[in-house]
Design an enzyme around this catalytic site. Structure first.
Site, mmCIF file in Angstrom:
data_model
loop_
_atom_site.group_PDB
_atom_site.id
_atom_site.type_symbol
_atom_site.label_atom_id
_atom_site.label_comp_id
_atom_site.label_asym_id
_atom_site.label_seq_id
_atom_site.Cartn_x
_atom_site.Cartn_y
_atom_site.Cartn_z
ATOM 1 N N HIS A 38 0.845 -1.201 0.000
ATOM 2 C CA HIS A 38 0.000 0.000 0.000
ATOM 3 C C HIS A 38 0.876 1.246 0.000
ATOM 4 O O HIS A 38 1.904 1.282 0.667
ATOM 5 C CB HIS A 38 -0.901 0.029 1.239
ATOM 6 C CG HIS A 38 -2.034 -0.952 1.181
ATOM 7 N ND1 HIS A 38 -3.230 -0.741 1.812
ATOM 8 C CD2 HIS A 38 -2.149 -2.139 0.547
ATOM 9 C CE1 HIS A 38 -4.050 -1.769 1.577
ATOM 10 N NE2 HIS A 38 -3.406 -2.633 0.825
ATOM 11 N N TYR A 40 -8.730 5.083 8.489
ATOM 12 C CA TYR A 40 -8.775 5.421 9.916
ATOM 13 C C TYR A 40 -9.864 6.485 10.068
ATOM 14 O O TYR A 40 -9.680 7.632 9.631
ATOM 15 C CB TYR A 40 -7.425 5.979 10.377
ATOM 16 C CG TYR A 40 -6.334 4.924 10.487
ATOM 17 C CD1 TYR A 40 -5.675 4.439 9.373
ATOM 18 C CD2 TYR A 40 -5.968 4.419 11.739
ATOM 19 C CE1 TYR A 40 -4.681 3.475 9.491
ATOM 20 C CE2 TYR A 40 -4.966 3.452 11.864
ATOM 21 C CZ TYR A 40 -4.333 2.984 10.735
ATOM 22 O OH TYR A 40 -3.356 2.028 10.855
ATOM 23 N N PRO A 62 -2.589 -0.220 19.241
ATOM 24 C CA PRO A 62 -2.442 -0.655 17.844
ATOM 25 C C PRO A 62 -2.700 0.425 16.796
ATOM 26 O O PRO A 62 -2.542 0.165 15.603
ATOM 27 C CB PRO A 62 -3.472 -1.789 17.712
ATOM 28 C CG PRO A 62 -4.436 -1.583 18.828
ATOM 29 C CD PRO A 62 -3.719 -0.867 19.913
ATOM 30 N N LYS A 114 2.246 -0.718 15.073
ATOM 31 C CA LYS A 114 3.694 -0.775 15.301
ATOM 32 C C LYS A 114 4.222 -1.974 16.091
ATOM 33 O O LYS A 114 5.413 -2.272 16.039
ATOM 34 C CB LYS A 114 4.125 0.498 16.054
ATOM 35 C CG LYS A 114 4.096 1.744 15.215
ATOM 36 C CD LYS A 114 5.258 1.781 14.248
ATOM 37 C CE LYS A 114 4.983 2.625 13.045
ATOM 38 N NZ LYS A 114 4.772 1.927 11.810
ATOM 39 N N TYR A 163 4.659 5.997 10.019
ATOM 40 C CA TYR A 163 3.755 4.898 9.662
ATOM 41 C C TYR A 163 4.472 3.838 8.818
ATOM 42 O O TYR A 163 4.315 2.640 9.061
ATOM 43 C CB TYR A 163 2.524 5.435 8.917
ATOM 44 C CG TYR A 163 1.398 4.437 8.895
ATOM 45 C CD1 TYR A 163 0.505 4.349 9.960
ATOM 46 C CD2 TYR A 163 1.236 3.551 7.834
ATOM 47 C CE1 TYR A 163 -0.517 3.415 9.968
ATOM 48 C CE2 TYR A 163 0.229 2.616 7.826
ATOM 49 C CZ TYR A 163 -0.648 2.550 8.895
ATOM 50 O OH TYR A 163 -1.659 1.615 8.896
#
Ligand code: RFL
Ligand code: PHB
Length: 392
Positions: free
Chosen positions: A72, A196, A288, A292, A380
């Site tokens: 992604h 998100y 979460p 990570k 990220y």
């Protein structure tokens, strides 16, 4: 019985450590409380950083990951009635994430270790650490396993950290006033990238495992049990939190698993006590939201495998001595990022009007400022390994 490295726990940390050690010709015994089937079916993480993918691939266990993992190049932040894409290709060119279930990583590592003849034992329920000083050893099932090093890779609830006297350990901790309800469903993902979604009703995440399997999370009160929610209620809530932008419809399908994960930030310092080394969730936990935990476990184990390798190559203890300091630098950066993502996106019970406005300003700043979006993207996809974290 004797081995060089006794590894407690066959999660990603323990299995990868055993694998990296055997590649260096260092023998290890891995002792796991659960059955192999249980370890291979446990649904958890889904997002692998670039560095984690590179580590697995370079170590020769990335074949299926390369074939089946989905790369992604961005994530979607959904709030205020709009989508805000964090595009990695422009913010952090050349870096991305791979969506590949943790249990697939675990399956690949179990298979590779067994094929290489590594001694993996499942269903070992009564492990105790006898000594982690001059005569390191474990006991289990009436047997004694002597070793040079003990690797405590047994997760947050394991015995390794608990074997250390409380006076030798400093603990840093934060709990959050919510948990995540995790949902696995046989349905095509409704979005090509992770979403998100922050709403007044609470946070929700749309992730996926394949073209036919989606993974969702709902922010719920901390005492929630999976059976508190019917499947109809789950879909209704997921729709309410995700169908907040024009044209987006969440497809539904059969739910195959529901679980609850509590959210916690936790660090135990140091990560080394004599001949005992803690790695992964045994030493630290992050909520979460930043995806990570597994990646951090991989980073620890790289450092530990190299340090143990150097010890057997030329007797040097320098890298072993620096293990805690090397790992903790990344651990605290990741603690900060995971806390920040969690704080940014969840609805905090009891938050007043000022807090809510502040949170809205924080979200808007992330998408309005390229600099802030880059900070999110850099973290990220994963901070690059430092020289101390290199593998030679
Ligand atoms: P694990 O995976 O907990 O493995 C520890 C192993 O030790 C065994 N064990 C024992 N064995 C012998 N004797 C004992 N006394 C033992 N006690 C325990 C356990 O059975 C187990 O097999 O720790 P490890 O290897 O450090 O790996 C850490 C990761 O599992 C964890 O950080 C991630 O799953 C966190 N996480 C995520 N991480 C990511 O990098 N990306 C993600 O997308 C992501 N999503 C998540 C997550 C964790 C979640 N939950 C369930 C907490 C999503 C969720 C919902
Ligand atoms: C997952 O797919 O399980 C997942 C993805 C992103 C997260 C956490 C979990 O932040």
């Amino acid at each position: 019985m004797r081995t060089r490295v006794a590894v407690i726990g066959a999660g990603p940390a323990g299995l990868l450590l055993a694998w990296l050690l055997q590649r260096r010709g260092i023998d290890a015994v891995v002792l796991e409380r659960r059955s192999r089937e249980y370890c291979e079916q446990r649904v958890r993480a889904g997002v692998l950083e670039q560095g984690t993918v590179d580590t697995l691939t370079e170590a020769g266990v990335g074949e299926r990951l390369t074939a089946e993992g989905r790369v992604h190049h961005g994530i979607e932040l959904r709030f205020g009635g709009a989508d805000h894409r964090i595009g990695f290709e422009t913010l952090v060119p050349g870096r991305g994430i791979t969506v590949y279930g943790q249990q697939e990583v675990v399956k690949d590592l179990i298979k590779a270790n067994l094929e290489a003849g590594v001694d993996l034992r499942f269903g070992v329920e009564d492990i105790a650490i006898g000594d982690f000083g001059d005569r390191p050893h474990l006991t289990f099932g009436g047997e004694r396993l002597d070793c040079d090093f003990i690797a405590g890779c047994d997760g947050f609830h394991g015995i390794s950290r608990q074997a250390v006297p409380a006076s030798a350990l400093q603990v840093f901790e934060r709990t959050y006033p919510f948990a995540w309800l995790g949902i696995l469903a046989d349905v095509h993902p409704s979005s090509p990238e992770l979403v998100y979604a922050a709403s007044e009703r609470g946070f929700s995440l749309h992730s996926m495992r394949s073209d036919t399997v989606s993974r969702f999370y709902l922010q719920v009160p901390p005492e929630t049990r999976p059976e508190d929610w019917t499947h109809e209620e789950i879909w209704a809530e997921l729709k309410a939190r995700h169908e907040t932008v024009p044209g987006f419809t969440l497809d539904t399908g059969p739910i195959t698993a529901v679980d609850v994960a509590s959210l916690r930030s936790f660090v135990a310092e140091p990560m080394r006590f004599g001949r005992l080394f803690l790695a992964g969730d045994a030493a630290h936990i992050v909520p979460p939201t930043g995806a990570k935990g597994l990646n951090l476990a991989v980073a620890d184990v790289r450092v530990l495998a190299r340090a143990i390798g150097a010890y057997y190559a030329d007797g040097s203890e320098d890298l072993l001595d620096r293990y805690t300091a090397t790992c903790l630098r990344r651990v605290w950066r990741v603690q900060h990022f995971s806390w920040w993502m969690t704080d940014l996106l969840h609805a905090f019970p009891g938050a007043g009007p000022y807090d809510r406005r502040l949170q809205r300003a924080g979200r808007e700043a992330v998408v309005a400022s390229r600099a802030q979006a880059t900070v999110l993207a850099e973290n990220y996809v994963g901070l690059p390994y430092t020289e101390d974290e290199a593998v030679d």
